[in-house]
Design a protein around this motif. Sequence first.
Motif, PDB file in Angstrom:
ATOM      1  N   GLY A 160       2.339   9.013  -6.852  1.00 37.26           N
ATOM      2  CA  GLY A 160       1.222   8.853  -7.782  1.00 37.26           C
ATOM      3  C   GLY A 160       1.597   8.002  -8.985  1.00 37.26           C
ATOM      4  N   TYR A 161       2.797   8.204  -9.489  1.00 40.14           N
ATOM      5  CA  TYR A 161       3.293   7.425 -10.617  1.00 40.14           C
ATOM      6  C   TYR A 161       3.396   5.943 -10.237  1.00 40.14           C
ATOM      7  CZ  TYR A 161       6.477   6.112 -14.442  1.00 40.14           C
ATOM      8  OH  TYR A 161       7.072   5.519 -15.534  1.00 40.14           O
ATOM      9  N   GLY A 169      23.110  12.462  -3.099  1.00 40.60           N
ATOM     10  CA  GLY A 169      23.547  13.733  -3.678  1.00 40.60           C
ATOM     11  C   GLY A 169      22.556  14.318  -4.665  1.00 40.60           C
ATOM     12  N   LEU A 170      21.278  14.047  -4.436  1.00 42.99           N
ATOM     13  CA  LEU A 170      20.247  14.558  -5.339  1.00 42.99           C
ATOM     14  C   LEU A 170      19.832  15.964  -4.932  1.00 42.99           C
ATOM     15  CD1 LEU A 170      18.037  11.330  -5.484  1.00 42.99           C
ATOM     16  CD2 LEU A 170      19.704  12.110  -7.176  1.00 42.99           C
ATOM     17  N   ASN A 171      18.953  16.532  -5.705  1.00 37.40           N
ATOM     18  CA  ASN A 171      18.409  17.842  -5.400  1.00 37.40           C
ATOM     19  C   ASN A 171      16.914  17.825  -5.710  1.00 37.40           C
ATOM     20  OD1 ASN A 171      18.318  20.510  -4.616  1.00 37.40           O
ATOM     21  ND2 ASN A 171      18.838  21.273  -6.648  1.00 37.40           N
ATOM     22  N   ILE A 172      16.188  16.946  -5.020  1.00 40.25           N
ATOM     23  CA  ILE A 172      14.750  16.842  -5.251  1.00 40.25           C
ATOM     24  C   ILE A 172      14.004  17.481  -4.084  1.00 40.25           C
ATOM     25  CG2 ILE A 172      14.965  14.784  -6.694  1.00 40.25           C
ATOM     26  CD1 ILE A 172      13.952  13.162  -4.270  1.00 40.25           C
ATOM     27  N   ILE A 173      12.745  17.768  -4.313  1.00 38.55           N
ATOM     28  CA  ILE A 173      11.905  18.383  -3.290  1.00 38.55           C
ATOM     29  C   ILE A 173      10.737  17.450  -2.971  1.00 38.55           C
ATOM     30  CG2 ILE A 173      12.563  20.730  -3.943  1.00 38.55           C
ATOM     31  CD1 ILE A 173       9.878  20.920  -5.464  1.00 38.55           C
ATOM     32  N   ALA A 174      10.007  17.795  -1.933  1.00 40.25           N
ATOM     33  CA  ALA A 174       8.875  16.973  -1.494  1.00 40.25           C
ATOM     34  C   ALA A 174       7.884  16.736  -2.630  1.00 40.25           C
ATOM     35  CB  ALA A 174       8.187  17.642  -0.311  1.00 40.25           C
ATOM     36  N   ARG A 175       7.662  17.726  -3.455  1.00 44.11           N
ATOM     37  CA  ARG A 175       6.703  17.591  -4.555  1.00 44.11           C
ATOM     38  C   ARG A 175       7.142  16.508  -5.538  1.00 44.11           C
ATOM     39  NH1 ARG A 175       2.420  16.575  -5.401  1.00 44.11           N
ATOM     40  NH2 ARG A 175       1.535  16.946  -7.415  1.00 44.11           N
ATOM     41  N   ASN A 176       8.447  16.340  -5.740  1.00 41.88           N
ATOM     42  CA  ASN A 176       8.936  15.249  -6.596  1.00 41.88           C
ATOM     43  C   ASN A 176       8.533  13.893  -6.029  1.00 41.88           C
ATOM     44  OD1 ASN A 176      11.790  17.233  -6.823  1.00 41.88           O
ATOM     45  ND2 ASN A 176      10.546  16.816  -8.618  1.00 41.88           N
ATOM     46  N   VAL A 177       8.648  13.752  -4.714  1.00 38.02           N
ATOM     47  CA  VAL A 177       8.286  12.491  -4.059  1.00 38.02           C
ATOM     48  C   VAL A 177       6.777  12.257  -4.171  1.00 38.02           C
ATOM     49  CG1 VAL A 177       8.323  11.186  -1.896  1.00 38.02           C
ATOM     50  CG2 VAL A 177      10.254  12.664  -2.493  1.00 38.02           C
ATOM     51  N   LEU A 208       1.588   2.635 -11.835  1.00 41.17           N
ATOM     52  CA  LEU A 208       2.306   1.453 -12.319  1.00 41.17           C
ATOM     53  C   LEU A 208       1.880   0.174 -11.613  1.00 41.17           C
ATOM     54  CD1 LEU A 208       6.018   2.714 -12.542  1.00 41.17           C
ATOM     55  CD2 LEU A 208       4.492   2.210 -14.459  1.00 41.17           C
ATOM     56  N   LEU A 209       1.640   0.267 -10.308  1.00 33.06           N
ATOM     57  CA  LEU A 209       1.463  -0.930  -9.484  1.00 33.06           C
ATOM     58  C   LEU A 209       0.045  -1.158  -8.961  1.00 33.06           C
ATOM     59  CD1 LEU A 209       4.684  -0.445  -7.342  1.00 33.06           C
ATOM     60  CD2 LEU A 209       4.350  -2.129  -9.165  1.00 33.06           C
ATOM     61  N   THR A 210      -0.810  -0.200  -9.010  1.00 32.09           N
ATOM     62  CA  THR A 210      -2.158  -0.172  -8.421  1.00 32.09           C
ATOM     63  C   THR A 210      -2.071  -0.023  -6.895  1.00 32.09           C
ATOM     64  OG1 THR A 210      -2.600  -2.531  -8.002  1.00 32.09           O
ATOM     65  CG2 THR A 210      -3.004  -1.718 -10.249  1.00 32.09           C
ATOM     66  N   HIS A 211      -3.202   0.155  -6.280  1.00 31.66           N
ATOM     67  CA  HIS A 211      -3.246   0.354  -4.829  1.00 31.66           C
ATOM     68  C   HIS A 211      -2.980  -0.933  -4.048  1.00 31.66           C
ATOM     69  CE1 HIS A 211      -4.962   4.236  -5.881  1.00 31.66           C
ATOM     70  NE2 HIS A 211      -4.648   4.605  -4.660  1.00 31.66           N
ATOM     71  N   ASP A 212      -3.047  -2.058  -4.716  1.00 31.76           N
ATOM     72  CA  ASP A 212      -2.820  -3.344  -4.036  1.00 31.76           C
ATOM     73  C   ASP A 212      -1.342  -3.704  -3.946  1.00 31.76           C
ATOM     74  OD1 ASP A 212      -5.470  -4.002  -3.424  1.00 31.76           O
ATOM     75  OD2 ASP A 212      -5.808  -4.692  -5.477  1.00 31.76           O
ATOM     76  N   THR A 215      -7.374   6.359  -2.720  1.00 33.49           N
ATOM     77  CA  THR A 215      -6.103   6.304  -1.995  1.00 33.49           C
ATOM     78  C   THR A 215      -6.348   6.455  -0.497  1.00 33.49           C
ATOM     79  OG1 THR A 215      -4.899   7.164  -3.887  1.00 33.49           O
ATOM     80  CG2 THR A 215      -3.824   7.369  -1.736  1.00 33.49           C
ATOM     81  N   ARG A 216      -7.209   7.369  -0.117  1.00 32.71           N
ATOM     82  CA  ARG A 216      -7.527   7.585   1.299  1.00 32.71           C
ATOM     83  C   ARG A 216      -8.077   6.310   1.930  1.00 32.71           C
ATOM     84  NH1 ARG A 216      -9.656  12.243   0.794  1.00 32.71           N
ATOM     85  NH2 ARG A 216     -11.709  11.531   0.165  1.00 32.71           N
ATOM     86  N   CYS A 217      -8.947   5.620   1.222  1.00 32.04           N
ATOM     87  CA  CYS A 217      -9.538   4.370   1.730  1.00 32.04           C
ATOM     88  C   CYS A 217      -8.453   3.318   1.963  1.00 32.04           C
ATOM     89  CB  CYS A 217     -10.577   3.869   0.741  1.00 32.04           C
ATOM     90  SG  CYS A 217     -11.418   2.368   1.262  1.00 32.04           S
ATOM     91  N   TYR A 218      -7.598   3.105   0.977  1.00 32.37           N
ATOM     92  CA  TYR A 218      -6.504   2.139   1.129  1.00 32.37           C
ATOM     93  C   TYR A 218      -5.573   2.545   2.266  1.00 32.37           C
ATOM     94  CZ  TYR A 218      -7.296  -0.839  -2.936  1.00 32.37           C
ATOM     95  OH  TYR A 218      -7.803  -1.752  -3.811  1.00 32.37           O
ATOM     96  N   ASN A 219      -5.157   3.819   2.256  1.00 34.01           N
ATOM     97  CA  ASN A 219      -4.221   4.281   3.278  1.00 34.01           C
ATOM     98  C   ASN A 219      -4.781   4.111   4.679  1.00 34.01           C
ATOM     99  OD1 ASN A 219      -2.433   4.993   1.291  1.00 34.01           O
ATOM    100  ND2 ASN A 219      -2.724   7.186   1.508  1.00 34.01           N
ATOM    101  N   ASN A 220      -6.017   4.527   4.880  1.00 35.86           N
ATOM    102  CA  ASN A 220      -6.601   4.433   6.210  1.00 35.86           C
ATOM    103  C   ASN A 220      -6.719   2.982   6.676  1.00 35.86           C
ATOM    104  OD1 ASN A 220      -6.763   7.197   6.419  1.00 35.86           O
ATOM    105  ND2 ASN A 220      -8.924   7.312   5.894  1.00 35.86           N
ATOM    106  N   ARG A 221      -7.087   2.092   5.760  1.00 33.82           N
ATOM    107  CA  ARG A 221      -7.188   0.677   6.132  1.00 33.82           C
ATOM    108  C   ARG A 221      -5.813   0.119   6.500  1.00 33.82           C
ATOM    109  NH1 ARG A 221      -6.331  -3.721   3.244  1.00 33.82           N
ATOM    110  NH2 ARG A 221      -6.487  -2.671   1.228  1.00 33.82           N
TER     111      ARG A 221
END
Length: 123
Positions: free
Chosen positions: A61-62, A48-56, A66-70, A93-99
Amino acid sequence: MEEELKRIESQLREVEWRWQVTLIISQIPSGYLATYGCIACIANRKHGLNIIARNVAWLRGYLYALLTHDTQLPLHRIAKVNDVDSTADSKETRCYNNRLRGQEGSLRNPRWYCSNTGDQKCR
């Protein structure tokens, strides 16, 4: 991943939607990608939230901060619509994501999570 979630739970629960969306992110299966909008839609309907894609996108990023890319949290399974190559992300981020997406098979042949759920309203 459970230990990581326990470690950051209190920080995320300061604003409850952050915790709820993080739990949705943790459930994206291997080999699938979910758009920011898809995750927002699922959170809105389920909680029942009202968030948008930008919130996600902000939350992602947050969580990286908090956790790092690992992290074991599957943040690499979140993508902008039609941006499987993470061109809008930072170089790191692109490097991690692509791998990671390449290892899971979602880089060149993406399967989209919301399409798989059968939920017409969250596509």
